[in-house]
Design an enzyme around this catalytic site. Structure first.
Site, short mmCIF file in Angstrom:
data_model
loop_
_atom_site.label_atom_id
_atom_site.label_comp_id
_atom_site.label_asym_id
_atom_site.label_seq_id
_atom_site.Cartn_x
_atom_site.Cartn_y
_atom_site.Cartn_z
N VAL A 176 0.78 -1.21 -0.11
CA VAL A 176 0.02 -0.10 -0.05
C VAL A 176 0.89 1.40 -0.04
O VAL A 176 0.62 2.11 -0.68
CB VAL A 176 -0.95 0.07 1.17
CG1 VAL A 176 -1.98 1.49 1.25
CG2 VAL A 176 -1.85 -1.31 1.22
N ASP A 177 1.90 1.19 0.92
CA ASP A 177 2.70 2.12 0.97
C ASP A 177 3.55 2.55 -0.56
O ASP A 177 3.78 3.71 -1.31
CB ASP A 177 3.90 2.17 1.93
CG ASP A 177 3.54 2.54 3.30
OD1 ASP A 177 2.60 3.29 3.38
OD2 ASP A 177 4.28 2.09 4.06
N LEU A 178 4.11 1.65 -1.29
CA LEU A 178 4.62 1.58 -2.40
C LEU A 178 3.63 1.87 -3.59
O LEU A 178 4.11 2.81 -4.30
CB LEU A 178 5.21 0.19 -2.88
CG LEU A 178 6.13 -0.32 -1.72
CD1 LEU A 178 6.60 -1.96 -2.33
CD2 LEU A 178 7.53 0.55 -1.98
#
Length: 399
Positions: A176-178
């Site tokens: 999700v961060d990426l």
């Protein structure tokens, strides 16, 4: 090296992963990225080890190295008025600002989008938060793990209930961060293009939660169209059969049959061309409906020969297939070596950028910076004299 963003200046106020992933990509594309870090501490991920690179006080966590290539580090404490004034002045000279503080968290320092864009109307200001700038969850902190849970991803990841080890599971990397970093980069590139026409910047509002929902892709569409929640299926595919690992005689391999032509070739290889004439298996929809029987029959056939023999035949037949490698095996694969995906900068082994343009890699040659490595350079660029820089350092405003 290809530098399509040469001349673009990015002020990076972000830390951990989503923001730094975005700014690393911008740096790889040729932008000058100045990373602002807290004196004496820096980005939290500098300390997220082991494993470490280096020793003693100079050691830095591998986590930090993964997402901070190509940047300059300026240690400035914008919690102090003089530090905030320096960052504000940098923003006046910048094309892009990226931050991932809580909603409104930078307003008390005068580093919010309204303040900085008033001084620099061409500024593109990107905010990354867990849930966005508005809505009932706007004030909540956002962490990848939490978003994987609340956003539905964990509900479709892992083995089904009732099987050994069954239950929701997070993905093995902070996807999700990426993804949010990638979406933010796309939005920034679009805003830079729009600015060429309008002369004005924008405030980009990116939320991990929104990104999580968007990246559910076909699984979200399946839920919306069917009205049913997709189940956890382990290593199988919800819409395609056979599309999963199978145990060869010596080790597992993945076989991904994407259409009926490929299935016909697989049936022939397995010694059962009659499968294509069986109403249960003649189409992908039929194979999905009879998944259990189809998988059982393919598994029986694959178990008869070693993996290397199958992989050679599958490749020759144009059927997507491959082994299940460990990370070290993947990084050492002949294709990874040919594409030079592992590179060394200042003695630090790193995974390189996957972006290539006209055969040239878009990949910064600047290694991840030491904390405050470029503070003096950045201050000089603002016209701060050496004696003034020394006073600021002595007072803790810079490091």
């Amino acid at each position: 090296m290809n530098n399509p963003l040469e001349g673009i200046k990015v002020l990076d106020l972000s830390r951990v992963l989503a923001g730094p992933w975005c700014t690393q990509l911008l740096a790889d594309l040729g932008a000058e990225v100045i990373k602002i870090e807290r004196p004496g501490a820096g980005d939290d991920t500098r300390h997220w080890g082991p494993p470490w690179h280096g020793e003693g006080e100079d050691r830095v966590a591998a986590y930090f190295l993964s997402c901070n290539r190509g940047k300059k580090s300026a240690a400035i404490d914008f919690g102090q008025p003089e530090g905030a004034a320096l960052v504000s002045k940098l923003a006046e000279q910048s094309d892009v600002v990226i931050e991932n503080f809580k909603v409104g968290g930078l307003q008390k320092f005068g580093l919010d989008p309204k303040s900085l864009r008033a001084a620099n109307p061409r500024l593109i200001y990107a905010s990354i938060t867990g849930f966005g700038q508005d809505g009932p969850y706007a004030d909540r902190a956002g962490y990848d793990y939490i978003i994987q849970g609340i956003g539905g991803l964990m509900s479709i990841t892992g083995l089904p209930d009732g099987l050994p080890g069954g239950g929701p599971m997070r993905v093995g990397v902070a996807v999700v961060d990426l993804f949010t970093g990638l979406y933010t980069c796309v939005a920034i590139l679009a805003a830079l293009y729009q600015r060429e026409r309008t002369g004005e910047g924008v405030h980009i509002d990116m939320a991990l939660f929104d990104t999580q929902l968007a990246m559910l892709a076909n699984q979200a569409s399946n839920a919306l169209i069917s009205g049913k929640d997709p189940p956890r299926q382990g290593n199988t595919h919800p819409n395609i059969v056979p599309y999963q690992p199978f145990d060869a005689a010596d080790q597992p391999i993945i076989i991904a049959v994407g259409n009926d032509r490929q299935f016909a070739r697989l049936a022939e290889m397995c010694g059962h061309p009659e499968w294509t004439r069986d109403d249960r298996f003649a189409s992908n929809a039929a194979r999905v409906a009879h998944r259990e029987e189809m998988v059982r029959l393919v598994a029986q056939a694959i178990a008869q020969k070693p993996a290397a023999e199958w992989l050679e035949q599958l490749e020759a037949a144009g059927i997507p297939a491959g082994p299940i490698n460990r990370i070290s095996q993947a990084l050492g694969d002949v294709q990874a070596q040919h594409r030079q995906m592992v590179r060394t900068l200042a003695g630090i082994p790193l995974v390189g950028s996957p972006v290539r343009m006209d055969g040239a890699r878009a990949d910064s040659d600047l290694p991840p910076p030491a904390l405050g490595e470029h503070t003096d350079e950045v201050l000089a660029g603002l016209g701060v004299a050496a004696d003034e820089a020394a006073r600021l350092r002595a007072e803790g405003a810079v490091g």
